[in-house]
Scaffold this motif. Structure first.
Motif, short mmCIF file in Angstrom:
data_model
loop_
_atom_site.label_atom_id
_atom_site.label_comp_id
_atom_site.label_asym_id
_atom_site.label_seq_id
_atom_site.Cartn_x
_atom_site.Cartn_y
_atom_site.Cartn_z
N GLY A 178 -2.99 -3.94 4.31
CA GLY A 178 -4.42 -3.77 4.51
C GLY A 178 -4.97 -4.77 5.50
O GLY A 178 -4.75 -5.98 5.35
N ARG A 217 -3.85 -0.69 -3.39
CA ARG A 217 -5.05 0.05 -2.97
C ARG A 217 -6.25 -0.36 -3.81
O ARG A 217 -7.37 -0.51 -3.28
N LEU A 219 0.80 -1.23 0.00
CA LEU A 219 0.00 0.00 0.00
C LEU A 219 0.83 1.28 0.00
O LEU A 219 0.35 2.32 -0.45
N ASP A 238 -7.52 -3.68 -2.46
CA ASP A 238 -8.18 -3.57 -1.16
C ASP A 238 -9.58 -2.98 -1.29
O ASP A 238 -10.54 -3.46 -0.67
N GLU A 239 -9.72 -1.95 -2.11
CA GLU A 239 -11.03 -1.34 -2.31
C GLU A 239 -11.98 -2.33 -2.97
O GLU A 239 -13.16 -2.43 -2.60
#
Length: 266
Positions: free
Chosen positions: A265, A202, A189, A205-206
């Protein structure tokens, strides 16, 4: 008739374990609060067995390794705290039933011989992927047995089907179980992340959090391996396995927290 009462996705950074973080755990306060909330709910559920899948167990490409000794134990010696240790009773009856159900579904699963353990360097000790969630659960639940499962590099559809085998075995037993899918998300990240930085971290993770929030099993099954590799994740297979165990039943997902301290994350 048995039942899987609830399922939880829990991260496994040893730094959040009391006595290991030495103050740095404060950087993951949201994660700690969420894990404690989940552990409290597990305590209220009073399951007779916890079923846990961990990506840090001995892993094979086409074989689902399930810890197969009657006593399951481990410690945090690798993280400077050998005195923090745990021991659990393995639910050997459920172990055997899951193994049999999997084989009937065409999925190789089960334990390994002592000779194989020696050859592959398998200690049989619980890994931190299992121990971190369990140390929180054990504070809220005095007595339970455990089934601990690795997450092999099988196609996601097969992992999901294996999860369904877990559910069938539980339902045929007299067990009330809780499923814990242990897994961190991206390890890429930030520029100072241990695995290096990738913008895919990122993005992954989203994507993952949204799929979990919606309970979108089909969306998870469609993830491309190349995306996972670029994101540097470790929890997807564990989560897919758990959703397989919950498939075809009504459930209402809720994300308690998400954050990315230390470039990882949770």
């Amino acid at each position: 008739m048995g039942k899987i009462l609830n399922g939880y996705i829990l991260p496994h950074p040893p730094i959040i374990v009391p006595g290991i973080g030495r103050g740095r755990e404060r950087e993951a306060n949201a994660t700690i609060a969420a894990v404690k909330k989940a552990a409290s709910e597990i305590g209220k559920d009073k399951p007779s067995t916890i079923i846990l899948s961990t990506p840090h167990a001995p892993c094979f490409r086409d074989y689902v390794y399930i810890y197969d000794t009657e006593v399951l134990a481990g410690d945090f010696a690798a993280f400077g705290s050998p005195d923090i240790k745990f021991e659990f009773k393995n639910n050997m009856t459920l172990f055997s039933s899951i193994t049999e159900k999997a084989k009937l579904a065409g999925i190789d699963a089960g334990g390994v011989s002592e000779r194989q353990k020696t050859g592959y360097g398998i200690s049989g000790k619980l890994d931190h992927g299992a121990l971190v969630p369990l140390c929180f659960a054990a504070k809220e639940l005095e007595e339970f047995s455990l089934v601990c499962i690795s997450t092999p590099f099988l196609p996601f559809q097969e992992l999901c089907r294996f999860g369904q085998c877990i559910r069938e075995a539980v339902e045929e037993s007299g067990e009330n179980a809780v499923y814990i899918a242990s897994g961190d998300l991206s390890h890429r990240l930030t520029p100072d992340a241990s695995a290096g930085y990738s913008p895919k971290g990122r993005e992954y993770d989203e994507f993952l959090v949204e799929k979990v929030r919606k309970g979108d099993v089909e969306g998870l099954l469609g993830i491309e391996e190349s995306f996972l590799e670029k994101a540097g994740e470790c929890g997807t297979r564990s989560i897919v396995m758990m959703f397989g165990a919950l498939r075809n039943r009504k459930f209402d997902p809720e994300v308690y927290s998400y954050e990315g301290p230390f470039g990882v994350g949770y």
